[in-house]
Design an enzyme around this catalytic site. Structure first.
Site, PDB file in Angstrom:
ATOM      1  N   VAL A   1      -0.989 -36.846  38.791  1.00  0.00           N
ATOM      2  CA  VAL A   1       0.462 -36.719  38.960  1.00  0.00           C
ATOM      3  C   VAL A   1       0.782 -35.870  40.198  1.00  0.00           C
ATOM      4  O   VAL A   1       1.649 -36.217  41.000  1.00  0.00           O
ATOM      5  CB  VAL A   1       1.115 -36.098  37.698  1.00  0.00           C
ATOM      6  CG1 VAL A   1       2.604 -35.864  37.929  1.00  0.00           C
ATOM      7  CG2 VAL A   1       0.911 -36.992  36.480  1.00  0.00           C
TER       8      VAL A   1
ATOM      9  N   THR B   1      -3.901 -31.220  42.677  1.00  0.00           N
ATOM     10  CA  THR B   1      -5.098 -32.057  42.853  1.00  0.00           C
ATOM     11  C   THR B   1      -5.207 -33.160  41.794  1.00  0.00           C
ATOM     12  O   THR B   1      -6.136 -33.958  41.833  1.00  0.00           O
ATOM     13  CB  THR B   1      -6.361 -31.176  42.772  1.00  0.00           C
ATOM     14  OG1 THR B   1      -6.258 -30.405  41.557  1.00  0.00           O
ATOM     15  CG2 THR B   1      -6.479 -30.233  43.956  1.00  0.00           C
ATOM     16  N   GLY B   2      -4.277 -33.182  40.840  1.00  0.00           N
ATOM     17  CA  GLY B   2      -4.361 -34.157  39.745  1.00  0.00           C
ATOM     18  C   GLY B   2      -3.708 -35.486  40.083  1.00  0.00           C
ATOM     19  O   GLY B   2      -3.154 -35.668  41.175  1.00  0.00           O
TER      20      GLY B   2
ATOM     21  N   ASN C   1       3.620 -45.614  35.670  1.00  0.00           N
ATOM     22  CA  ASN C   1       3.672 -44.349  34.918  1.00  0.00           C
ATOM     23  C   ASN C   1       3.514 -43.122  35.789  1.00  0.00           C
ATOM     24  O   ASN C   1       4.036 -42.056  35.477  1.00  0.00           O
ATOM     25  CB  ASN C   1       2.594 -44.353  33.825  1.00  0.00           C
ATOM     26  CG  ASN C   1       1.217 -44.628  34.378  1.00  0.00           C
ATOM     27  OD1 ASN C   1       0.967 -45.699  34.946  1.00  0.00           O
ATOM     28  ND2 ASN C   1       0.323 -43.675  34.253  1.00  0.00           N
TER      29      ASN C   1
ATOM     30  N   ARG D   1      -3.203 -47.009  24.038  1.00  0.00           N
ATOM     31  CA  ARG D   1      -3.856 -46.956  25.355  1.00  0.00           C
ATOM     32  C   ARG D   1      -4.587 -48.269  25.581  1.00  0.00           C
ATOM     33  O   ARG D   1      -5.317 -48.730  24.685  1.00  0.00           O
ATOM     34  CB  ARG D   1      -4.854 -45.783  25.379  1.00  0.00           C
ATOM     35  CG  ARG D   1      -5.416 -45.510  26.744  1.00  0.00           C
ATOM     36  CD  ARG D   1      -4.443 -44.806  27.665  1.00  0.00           C
ATOM     37  NE  ARG D   1      -4.149 -43.447  27.247  1.00  0.00           N
ATOM     38  CZ  ARG D   1      -3.188 -42.693  27.783  1.00  0.00           C
ATOM     39  NH1 ARG D   1      -2.420 -43.163  28.748  1.00  0.00           N
ATOM     40  NH2 ARG D   1      -2.981 -41.466  27.347  1.00  0.00           N
TER      41      ARG D   1
ATOM     42  N   CYS E   1       6.236 -40.110  30.182  1.00  0.00           N
ATOM     43  CA  CYS E   1       6.291 -41.374  30.949  1.00  0.00           C
ATOM     44  C   CYS E   1       6.835 -42.544  30.133  1.00  0.00           C
ATOM     45  O   CYS E   1       7.656 -43.331  30.618  1.00  0.00           O
ATOM     46  CB  CYS E   1       4.894 -41.710  31.476  1.00  0.00           C
ATOM     47  SG  CYS E   1       3.568 -41.315  30.339  1.00  0.00           S
TER      48      CYS E   1
ATOM     49  N   HIS F   1       2.654 -48.657  32.668  1.00  0.00           N
ATOM     50  CA  HIS F   1       2.813 -48.755  31.218  1.00  0.00           C
ATOM     51  C   HIS F   1       3.742 -49.944  30.907  1.00  0.00           C
ATOM     52  O   HIS F   1       4.750 -50.135  31.594  1.00  0.00           O
ATOM     53  CB  HIS F   1       3.506 -47.507  30.646  1.00  0.00           C
ATOM     54  CG  HIS F   1       2.671 -46.257  30.668  1.00  0.00           C
ATOM     55  ND1 HIS F   1       1.369 -46.200  31.106  1.00  0.00           N
ATOM     56  CD2 HIS F   1       2.989 -44.987  30.271  1.00  0.00           C
ATOM     57  CE1 HIS F   1       0.916 -44.950  30.976  1.00  0.00           C
ATOM     58  NE2 HIS F   1       1.877 -44.204  30.481  1.00  0.00           N
TER      59      HIS F   1
ATOM     60  N   ARG G   1     -11.381 -24.410  40.367  1.00  0.00           N
ATOM     61  CA  ARG G   1     -12.253 -25.520  40.764  1.00  0.00           C
ATOM     62  C   ARG G   1     -11.844 -26.131  42.103  1.00  0.00           C
ATOM     63  O   ARG G   1     -12.652 -26.763  42.770  1.00  0.00           O
ATOM     64  CB  ARG G   1     -12.201 -26.646  39.696  1.00  0.00           C
ATOM     65  CG  ARG G   1     -12.791 -26.294  38.359  1.00  0.00           C
ATOM     66  CD  ARG G   1     -12.647 -27.475  37.384  1.00  0.00           C
ATOM     67  NE  ARG G   1     -11.264 -27.670  36.930  1.00  0.00           N
ATOM     68  CZ  ARG G   1     -10.699 -27.021  35.911  1.00  0.00           C
ATOM     69  NH1 ARG G   1     -11.403 -26.160  35.209  1.00  0.00           N
ATOM     70  NH2 ARG G   1      -9.441 -27.240  35.573  1.00  0.00           N
TER      71      ARG G   1
ATOM     72  N   SER H   1      -4.299 -44.091  33.620  1.00  0.00           N
ATOM     73  CA  SER H   1      -3.910 -43.051  34.592  1.00  0.00           C
ATOM     74  C   SER H   1      -2.963 -42.033  33.972  1.00  0.00           C
ATOM     75  O   SER H   1      -2.858 -40.904  34.481  1.00  0.00           O
ATOM     76  CB  SER H   1      -3.275 -43.681  35.835  1.00  0.00           C
ATOM     77  OG  SER H   1      -2.225 -44.541  35.461  1.00  0.00           O
TER      78      SER H   1
END
Ligand code: NAP
Ligand code: 3JM
Length: 340
Positions: A15, A12-13, A319, A239, A132, A246, A40, A162
């Site tokens: 990546v 669900t993330g 990334n 960041r 990454c 990236h 969750r 991200s």
């Protein structure tokens, strides 16, 4: 053609969702896809090839028998705990976290650079996907290294939010919206300071030597993937308020001279690299233009006039794709074609 039962752990993330998309886009030979996330996400459904797949809760008691390849992106502590369990039940784990990268019994693979290392999966049943920022840098370094060994690399990164997950993408959106609407700036939760309209020289945690863990990942992973402990690497990782992609300013010192023109040729003919280097026409790789692509983009190729054998490069990649999901699926493709 042989087909495989594939698991995505952390489905669900940011990546994990990209892994599912890349498996579908590249038509990976999937017999069955199993998706895992936390409590969750109980009951969440994610589409794959026109079918809705229900996410399973990753739990200690479960047997993971029947899974051939497991792509992990649920954080380092889940990888430490669960990768050996999946491997013991017969899967080859391709892990996206930093948990196993520096384990001498775990190969660390970028398919354009060291595909032969995949064979080392037999030792622990685990292959690590690099960070990454390391992935896109070593792809750009490899054709130069093959021309002349690299003595030293100095890199500064400009990394998208991200890379810090779904909540980080939301945080940049919420802060940007609040600022544009003249509202109070929401308190930062994911990042240590406001990220909108700001740059943070702080990714992952600080270590005793004053560097961040992200910076030391670039130093140590590069040596392992390039199979050369003598390459000196120093990094500053930053960041920036960009959603996807990236960028890196990379300074390379080689043993022998490589002219800018030669470097351009070497980079342009290397698999997985696209050179965009036409400053007169304002052409160089841009994060907003390369998002969604799988290649590593290189531009601003020029000789470092302050040393004898130096080059400067601007290296940009998506990334979540080459920096994470695509690299992991490419490793799975090597496993499927050569080993399983
Ligand atoms: P994210 O968007 O926050 O997603 C985290 C994923 O992990 C979600 O699916 C989440 O499930 C799951 N998860 C969290 N805690 C869990 C638990 N206790 N049990 C089971 N699943 C759990 O983060 P992301 O950006 O996708 O990154 C995920 C991981 O991939 C990172 O922690 C990092 O190790 C790695 N990563 C690697 C690279 C790379 O350079 N190769 C780049 C980025 C990230 P819920 O939705 O149910 O919470
Ligand atoms: C990218 O659970 C965690 O601590 C994950 C932190 C993390 C990592 C990591 O160290 O695995 C977030 C984003 C990475 C990475 O690729 O190294």
């Amino acid at each position: 053609m042989k087909e495989f039962t594939v698991a995505v752990v952390g489905a669900t993330g940011a990546v994990g969702r990209m892994m599912i998309q890349v498996l579908e886009e590249r038509d990976f030979p999937v017999k069955e896809l199993r998706l895992f996330a936390s409590e969750r996400s109980r009951g969440v459904k994610i589409p794959f090839k026109g079918e809705d797949i229900t996410v399973e809760v990753l739990s200690e008691q479960k047997s993971f028998a029947g899974i051939d390849i497991a792509l992990f992106s649920a954080g380092a502590s889940r990888s430490l705990e669960f990768a050996p369990k999946f491997a013991a039940d017969g899967a080859v784990v391709v892990d996206n976290s930093s948990a196993w990268r520096m384990d001498p019994e775990v190969p660390l693979v970028v398919p354009e650079v060291n595909p032969h290392a995949v064979a080392g999966y037999k030792r622990k049943g685990i292959i690590a996907n690099p960070n990454c920022s390391t992935i896109q840098m070593v792809v750009a370094l490899k054709p130069l290294y093959d021309e002349s060994p690299i003595k030293r690399v100095v890199v500064s990164t400009y990394q998208a939010v991200s890379g810090a997950g779904q909540k980080a993408i939301q945080e940049l959106m919420d802060q940007t919206r609040a600022w544009c609407q003249g509202e109070n700036m929401p308190e930062p939760k994911v990042f240590p300071h406001q990220i909108a309209f700001n740059c943070l020289p702080h990714i992952d945690v600080f270590l005793e030597n004053g560097y961040t863990k992200e910076e030391m990942k670039m130093v140590n992973e590069t040596k392992k993937i390039m199979e050369d402990e003598t390459i000196a690497v120093t990094a500053t990782t930053v960041r920036v308020p960009v959603f996807y992609g990236h960028a890196e300013a990379v300074n390379v010192e080689t043993k022998e001279k490589i002219t800018a023109q030669k470097a351009r040729e070497l980079l342009a003919t290397f698999p997985g690299i696209v050179v965009i280097d036409d400053p007169e026409n304002k052409k160089y790789p841009l994060q907003i233009e390369i998002a969604g692509r799988d290649e590593v983009f290189v531009g601003r190729i020029r000789e470092d006039e302050s040393i004898e054998n130096g080059l400067n490069l601007w290296v940009v990649a998506d990334n979540l794709r080459k920096g994470a999901a695509t690299n992991a699926v490419q490793i799975a493709e090597i496993l499927a074609e050569k080993y399983l």
